[in-house]
Design an enzyme around this catalytic site. Structure first.
Site, short mmCIF file in Angstrom:
data_model
loop_
_atom_site.label_atom_id
_atom_site.label_comp_id
_atom_site.label_asym_id
_atom_site.label_seq_id
_atom_site.Cartn_x
_atom_site.Cartn_y
_atom_site.Cartn_z
N GLY A 1 5.04 -0.80 -3.42
CA GLY A 1 3.59 -0.69 -3.20
C GLY A 1 3.23 0.61 -2.51
O GLY A 1 3.67 0.88 -1.39
N GLY B 1 0.13 1.58 -1.52
CA GLY B 1 -1.24 1.49 -0.99
C GLY B 1 -1.32 2.20 0.35
O GLY B 1 -0.53 3.10 0.64
N GLY C 1 -0.53 1.23 3.32
CA GLY C 1 0.68 1.06 4.12
C GLY C 1 1.86 1.80 3.51
O GLY C 1 2.54 2.60 4.17
N VAL D 1 8.13 -5.36 -9.52
CA VAL D 1 9.36 -5.99 -9.03
C VAL D 1 9.34 -7.46 -9.44
O VAL D 1 8.35 -8.16 -9.20
CB VAL D 1 9.46 -5.84 -7.50
CG1 VAL D 1 10.68 -6.57 -6.97
CG2 VAL D 1 9.50 -4.37 -7.13
N GLU E 1 -21.34 -4.65 2.34
CA GLU E 1 -21.43 -3.29 1.80
C GLU E 1 -21.95 -3.28 0.36
O GLU E 1 -22.84 -2.49 0.03
CB GLU E 1 -20.06 -2.60 1.91
CG GLU E 1 -19.81 -2.20 3.36
CD GLU E 1 -18.40 -1.70 3.66
OE1 GLU E 1 -18.17 -1.28 4.80
OE2 GLU E 1 -17.53 -1.72 2.77
N ASP F 1 -1.17 -5.96 4.25
CA ASP F 1 -1.84 -7.20 3.84
C ASP F 1 -0.90 -8.27 3.31
O ASP F 1 -1.22 -9.45 3.31
CB ASP F 1 -2.85 -6.89 2.73
CG ASP F 1 -4.09 -6.20 3.27
OD1 ASP F 1 -4.15 -5.92 4.47
OD2 ASP F 1 -5.02 -5.95 2.47
N ALA G 1 -6.81 -1.57 7.09
CA ALA G 1 -6.07 -0.34 6.82
C ALA G 1 -5.24 0.09 8.03
O ALA G 1 -4.06 0.45 7.90
CB ALA G 1 -7.06 0.76 6.45
N GLN G 2 -5.84 0.05 9.22
CA GLN G 2 -5.15 0.53 10.42
C GLN G 2 -3.89 -0.28 10.70
O GLN G 2 -2.88 0.27 11.14
CB GLN G 2 -6.09 0.48 11.63
CG GLN G 2 -6.88 1.75 11.84
CD GLN G 2 -5.98 2.97 11.98
OE1 GLN G 2 -4.93 2.94 12.60
NE2 GLN G 2 -6.38 4.07 11.37
#
Ligand SMILES: Cc1cc2nc3c(=O)[nH]c(=O)nc-3n(C[C@H](O)[C@H](O)[C@H](O)COP(=O)(O)OP(=O)(O)OC[C@H]3O[C@@H](n4cnc5c(N)ncnc54)[C@H](O)[C@@H]3O)c2cc1C
Length: 431
Positions: free
Chosen positions: A17, A19, A21, A85, A176, A306, A324-325
């Site tokens: 992944g 993303g 992270g 995977v 949003e 996540d 995200a953090q």
């Protein structure tokens, strides 16, 4: 098929992944002297916080996506393989993937999360998620196609359901997109569709909780709801969706809402990357790790972001928020552990493995132009300042100079005249 990577006798780290992270991890492992392989099912990295702007035709998809091969170009002994995977053999330390077997010394699972429809097949089939850039494109096509259909619709009931967009979920994504659609209604719709009575367009935000932005302070929730209502969004609080059939949303309280567009942002569940009996799965299917982010029951396997949940952090007894953090700070932590292990040549359970401590840098949500809420430490504020801060933070976080410039130009252009030309319906007619 084969992975086509020579083992060269170096320690190999495989990351599943790319993303927020996974990519941060790739950066943190730069110059580590190990062989690093990134596997992702797409050939690009995407920036989820701005997907809602793709959905509302404010940004083009390529502005928030970046090809992995460009990012990793020129890095020694770093490889990208596009594929999925299928299984992890933790004893043999090998992955079975769509391109063959891939051996690892250390494995980091950073496969993120996907939309949770909570087992409702009707909702999964007909409501629209907003989790990926492709989802954003799909949403844009649907919203614009429904407007085109509305223009020529003669049946009053069908017309109203074409002009009704329901957003289900009152978290940051729901707030949003509802705000962005309200702005579309006010500024773009009257110009683009002069023959539609645009006052009939309804944007309904359906929220099971009593307040929006539940993860933020109550003052932020109140402010967000007030701003949205002022912008013309109808907020339905304490309303839980039970089903979505034939273009009609059915609520648990028995009420209904006819809406041809339903945007489902009501929850996520971890991506299930492979059949792995050794793993323990927690709430939302998240892979359970210990406080050093090691997957319980597996050696030399870590999980970040996540897809996972930390067990044993006193400050976060129910796990860290899927933000995200968190993913990025966890990536830094795992990179340090792997470097330490590789340099000391010690294996699993090494006492030097770093314990993850999350540093909360704050939370923000944007509502519309000059409207946002932000919480940084004890500071809680909204309006213009929060909105400007939101713009700066998100622009800074975007990958690639070109993307930053394109997004900035788009934002400025839209700010002054709302005249971008992204409202195009691209679809594959043969499907
Ligand atoms: C619409 C939206 C708005 C958001 N806004 C914010 C925000 O404003 N602020 C904030 O902090 N957070 C926000 N988030 C949350 C944030 O994006 C996530 O917390 C963060 O992306 C998690 O990073 P990750 O690396 O765990 O997963 P992701 O960034 O989701 O990356 C997962 C990667 O794994 C790949 N992958 C998945 N399955 C497989 C597989 N089987 N094989 C190979 N590869 C696979 C995917 O292609 C993807 O590249 C938002 C999320 C969404 C969806």
């Amino acid at each position: 098929m084969k992975a086509n990577i020579r083992h060269k006798g170096k320690t190999r780290v495989v990351v599943i992944g790319g993303g927020l992270g996974g990519l941060r991890l790739m950066k943190a492992l730069k110059g580590c002297g190990m062989q690093v392989v990134l596997v992702d099912k797409n050939n690009y990295h995407q920036f989820p916080p701005l997907i809602y702007q793709v959905a509302s035709a404010g940004l083009e998809p390529s502005s928030i996506s970046f090809p992995f091969r460009k990012i990793l170009q020129g890095r020694e002994d770093v490889y990208f393989r596009m594929g999925e995977v299928q299984s992890i053999d933790a004893d043999e330390k090998v992955l079975q993937t769509s391109f063959g077997k891939l051996y690892y010394d250390y494995l980091v699972i950073a496969a993120g999360a996907t939309t949770n429809f909570f087992g409702n097949d009707h909702i999964a089939a007909d409501a629209l998620p907003m989790k990926t850039v492709m989802d954003g494109m799909n949403l844009r096509n649907t919203i614009l196609s429904n407007m085109e259909r509305a223009e020529v619709e003669t049946d009053e009931e069908t017309l109203q359901s074409l002009l009704t967009v329901a957003v289900v979920g009152g978290g940051p994504s729901g707030v949003e997109i509802a705000g962005a659609l309200a702005e579309m209604k006010r500024t773009i719709a009257p110009r683009d569709y002069p023959d539609i009575d645009t006052s009939k367009i309804r944007i309904v935000l359906v929220n099971s909780d009593v307040r929006l932005l539940k993860s933020m302070d109550e003052a932020s929730s109140v402010r967000a709801e007030r701003d949205l209502r002022e912008m013309g969004v109808e907020v339905m609080a304490r309303t839980r969706v039970a089903d979505y059939r034939d273009g009609v949303l059915h609520m648990e309280d028995g009420s209904t809402l006819a809406a041809k567009t339903v945007i489902w942002v009501a929850g996520v569940r971890a991506n299930r990357i492979a059949s792995t009996p050794e793993m323990t799965l927690g709430a939302g299917g998240r892979i359970v790790t210990d406080t050093c982010l090691r997957v319980k029951g597996m050696n030399d396997v870590f999980a970040i972001g996540d897809v996972s949940i930390v067990d044993g952090d006193q400050d976060y007894p129910h796990g860290h928020p899927q933000l995200a953090q968190v993913a990025m700070q966890q990536a830094d932590c795992v990179a340090k552990t792997i470097r330490l292990r590789a340099s000391s040549k010690q294996g699993a359970g090494n006492v030097n493995d770093l314990v993850f401590h999350y540093k909360d840098l704050g939370t923000m949500a944007t509502i519309g132009r000059r409207k946002a809420v932000a919480e940084i430490g004890r500071l809680k504020f909204g309006g213009n300042t929060a909105w400007l801060l939101w713009l700066v933070v998100h622009l800074r976080s975007l990958l690639g100079v070109r993307n930053k410039i394109v997004v900035l130009i788009n934002w400025m252009w839209n700010y002054f005249n709302y005249r971008n030309s992204l409202r195009l319906i691209f679809r594959n007619d043969e499907k």
